[in-house]
Design an enzyme around this catalytic site. Sequence first.
Site, PDB file in Angstrom:
ATOM      1  N   LYS A   1       7.547 -25.602 -46.668  1.00  0.00           N
ATOM      2  CA  LYS A   1       8.040 -25.792 -47.941  1.00  0.00           C
ATOM      3  C   LYS A   1       7.348 -25.104 -48.739  1.00  0.00           C
ATOM      4  O   LYS A   1       7.434 -24.262 -50.109  1.00  0.00           O
ATOM      5  CB  LYS A   1       9.230 -26.918 -48.438  1.00  0.00           C
ATOM      6  CG  LYS A   1      10.063 -26.153 -49.697  1.00  0.00           C
ATOM      7  CD  LYS A   1      10.824 -27.552 -49.523  1.00  0.00           C
ATOM      8  CE  LYS A   1      12.196 -27.358 -48.563  1.00  0.00           C
ATOM      9  NZ  LYS A   1      13.077 -28.316 -49.084  1.00  0.00           N
TER      10      LYS A   1
ATOM     11  N   GLU B   1      -1.297 -30.995 -42.768  1.00  0.00           N
ATOM     12  CA  GLU B   1      -1.527 -30.891 -41.372  1.00  0.00           C
ATOM     13  C   GLU B   1      -1.597 -29.107 -40.438  1.00  0.00           C
ATOM     14  O   GLU B   1      -2.187 -28.635 -40.192  1.00  0.00           O
ATOM     15  CB  GLU B   1      -0.677 -31.421 -40.986  1.00  0.00           C
ATOM     16  CG  GLU B   1      -0.784 -32.874 -40.814  1.00  0.00           C
ATOM     17  CD  GLU B   1      -0.080 -33.577 -42.240  1.00  0.00           C
ATOM     18  OE1 GLU B   1       0.297 -34.664 -42.156  1.00  0.00           O
ATOM     19  OE2 GLU B   1       0.217 -32.858 -43.393  1.00  0.00           O
TER      20      GLU B   1
ATOM     21  N   GLY C   1      13.912 -30.678 -44.771  1.00  0.00           N
ATOM     22  CA  GLY C   1      13.400 -31.122 -43.410  1.00  0.00           C
ATOM     23  C   GLY C   1      14.112 -31.341 -41.690  1.00  0.00           C
ATOM     24  O   GLY C   1      13.772 -30.207 -41.122  1.00  0.00           O
ATOM     25  N   ARG C   2      14.628 -32.326 -42.061  1.00  0.00           N
ATOM     26  CA  ARG C   2      14.874 -33.161 -40.678  1.00  0.00           C
ATOM     27  C   ARG C   2      16.475 -32.688 -40.629  1.00  0.00           C
ATOM     28  O   ARG C   2      16.833 -32.382 -38.951  1.00  0.00           O
ATOM     29  CB  ARG C   2      14.698 -34.325 -40.237  1.00  0.00           C
ATOM     30  CG  ARG C   2      15.494 -35.643 -41.309  1.00  0.00           C
ATOM     31  CD  ARG C   2      15.021 -36.141 -41.445  1.00  0.00           C
ATOM     32  NE  ARG C   2      15.620 -37.050 -43.115  1.00  0.00           N
ATOM     33  CZ  ARG C   2      15.850 -37.666 -44.429  1.00  0.00           C
ATOM     34  NH1 ARG C   2      13.928 -36.502 -44.343  1.00  0.00           N
ATOM     35  NH2 ARG C   2      15.668 -38.054 -44.827  1.00  0.00           N
TER      36      ARG C   2
ATOM     37  N   GLU D   1      13.857 -41.723 -40.579  1.00  0.00           N
ATOM     38  CA  GLU D   1      13.334 -41.270 -41.672  1.00  0.00           C
ATOM     39  C   GLU D   1      14.020 -41.236 -42.876  1.00  0.00           C
ATOM     40  O   GLU D   1      14.054 -41.106 -43.929  1.00  0.00           O
ATOM     41  CB  GLU D   1      12.966 -40.128 -41.371  1.00  0.00           C
ATOM     42  CG  GLU D   1      11.802 -39.368 -43.125  1.00  0.00           C
ATOM     43  CD  GLU D   1      11.441 -37.750 -42.425  1.00  0.00           C
ATOM     44  OE1 GLU D   1       9.462 -37.973 -41.827  1.00  0.00           O
ATOM     45  OE2 GLU D   1      11.431 -36.858 -42.794  1.00  0.00           O
TER      46      GLU D   1
ATOM     47  N   HIS E   1      13.246 -45.600 -14.078  1.00  0.00           N
ATOM     48  CA  HIS E   1      12.172 -46.871 -13.482  1.00  0.00           C
ATOM     49  C   HIS E   1      11.019 -46.608 -14.291  1.00  0.00           C
ATOM     50  O   HIS E   1       9.745 -46.940 -14.021  1.00  0.00           O
ATOM     51  CB  HIS E   1      11.422 -45.536 -12.852  1.00  0.00           C
ATOM     52  CG  HIS E   1      12.702 -45.094 -11.746  1.00  0.00           C
ATOM     53  ND1 HIS E   1      13.043 -46.146 -10.352  1.00  0.00           N
ATOM     54  CD2 HIS E   1      13.715 -44.304 -11.596  1.00  0.00           C
ATOM     55  CE1 HIS E   1      14.126 -45.789  -9.485  1.00  0.00           C
ATOM     56  NE2 HIS E   1      13.932 -44.604 -10.451  1.00  0.00           N
TER      57      HIS E   1
ATOM     58  N   LYS F   1       0.201 -40.071 -46.270  1.00  0.00           N
ATOM     59  CA  LYS F   1      -0.232 -39.475 -46.842  1.00  0.00           C
ATOM     60  C   LYS F   1      -1.498 -38.863 -47.874  1.00  0.00           C
ATOM     61  O   LYS F   1      -1.645 -38.139 -48.381  1.00  0.00           O
ATOM     62  CB  LYS F   1       0.901 -37.703 -46.688  1.00  0.00           C
ATOM     63  CG  LYS F   1       1.850 -37.593 -45.976  1.00  0.00           C
ATOM     64  CD  LYS F   1       2.903 -36.722 -45.456  1.00  0.00           C
ATOM     65  CE  LYS F   1       2.429 -35.726 -46.154  1.00  0.00           C
ATOM     66  NZ  LYS F   1       3.020 -34.341 -45.812  1.00  0.00           N
TER      67      LYS F   1
END
Length: 547
Positions: free
Chosen positions: A206, A212, A267-268, A353, A384, A512
């Site tokens: 954005k 990152e 964002g999510r 979040e 399992h 961050k």
Amino acid sequence: MEARQSLPVWQALEQHATDMKTKHMKDLFAQDPKRFEKFSVTLPKILFDYSKNLIDSKTLELLIQLAKDCEVEQWREKMFAGEHINTTEDRAVLHVALRDKLDTPKILDGVDINQQIASTQQQMSAFCDRVRSGQWQGYSGKAITDIVSIGVGGSNLGPQMVTEALHQYSDGQLTMHYVSNVDGTQIANVLKPLNPETVLFIVSSKTFTTTETMTNANTAMHWLTDAAKDDSIIAKHFVAVSANKANAIKFGIAQENIFNMWDWVGGRFSLWSAIGLPIALDIGFDQFKELLDGAQEIDQHFLTTELENNIPALMALLSLWNTTFLGAQSQAILPYDQSLHMLSAYLQQAEMESNGKSVNWQGDKVDYPTVPSIWGELGINGQHAFYQYLHQSNNVVPADFIGSVESVTPVEGHHETLMANFFAQTQALMQGVTEQEVRADLKMRGRSDDYIDKVAPHKVHLGNRPTNTFLMKRISPRSIGNLIALYEHKIFVQGIVLQICSFDQWGVELGKTLANKIQQELNSGDVNSAHDSSTKGLLTHYHAMKK
């Protein structure tokens, strides 16, 4: 504003929970042959069965009343109307607009956002046609064969999850790759087999400053220009999804190849926007529209259906019941379809979040549990691995089981085996098995009394473990749109009832911010004395080991 715990219905639920803890679901099913009919909802492409929860008609009545007393319906109207319900950032929450029909103006802060959405969708459609048809060519005149999507968080998880889920709908013209980890190993492994002449990079950020994402984008850019020996070819191999056009242009991306983002889309919740460009490239824009239409079907269900039969509202209220009133601390997401192997990770981000908060709208600390931790794995793999814990540990973990009637890649005999386990697990988690039943079974098998006395306690399953079951006809763009939107609206309802700001993520920011400061120390070799002794000691040791 009245605290939730002071509501009479909240107090009634606390008392009712004490009563329900003395009951067993197995008995509730025995007492009511129509329990499944009472506690399930069917939509055209999905069945939601919530009968295997520790609830009765009174529970549901109280939970619905709680939602009404918390004004869920009014808040729902506010969200769809574009009111600034993201109060800490003073923003609207309108990811639902991204999949609307766009046939009438939708004015937000004086601007018709439907025009903006339609324009971006047209840009996406034309771009996908150019790339998929081979008209878009790299610096040497060759058509694009590989797409590398660079993003992090919602800019990565959503598109990658959907791309994986709809893999069988891809015609294979393009090979999709995703890079999110700033650990250089990931991007190095992605780039190693690729041909720079035929790669197209999508950088999704954005602000176009996310550390990152920009670290990975710069690595990709240098890899490309080192191969081409020409910095001017960036525009042929990079496009951006960003609200910061100036930064994207400065990077070398042509203005016409920048796809817009808006601050009213978190964002999510953004895969429906140009963030979903990798999905559209992979399956074609027409099928991407099917994904949007599937979500829009659920938007209409959520907006128009009474709470008693409203699947997202019921999902949220059941989570609240299991967590806040019955004391569960986590919830498992268990898809029984290989296509959904990333769904647990995606929903983990979406819910935790959004609602992993500990203060209410006024900033006051809440003294009740909010949302559970979300985790999970593909069903058969989980059986399992950690199902032992689900069945016999002291901790009760509610679980969502998600399956399909038909496989997208049918192989004779496989799907029936898969779904036999799917149905058996929810039954076993609900029923359990008593020591008396264990002893009778072992006796029938001819085991000695000594063996039975030794083993019987270990084979007891208490049952009474709550599950929801989602059954789809088949994985498709539309059904995946259905499924994701159900969880999105569940998150919204949770936040309203819990008085939590679901659409900010300040907890992501602190680490961050500190990382940016520490990175300067890692680069310079000077350790700041203001650190706590642990952090200072770790940084000092890091530098010493590096030497």
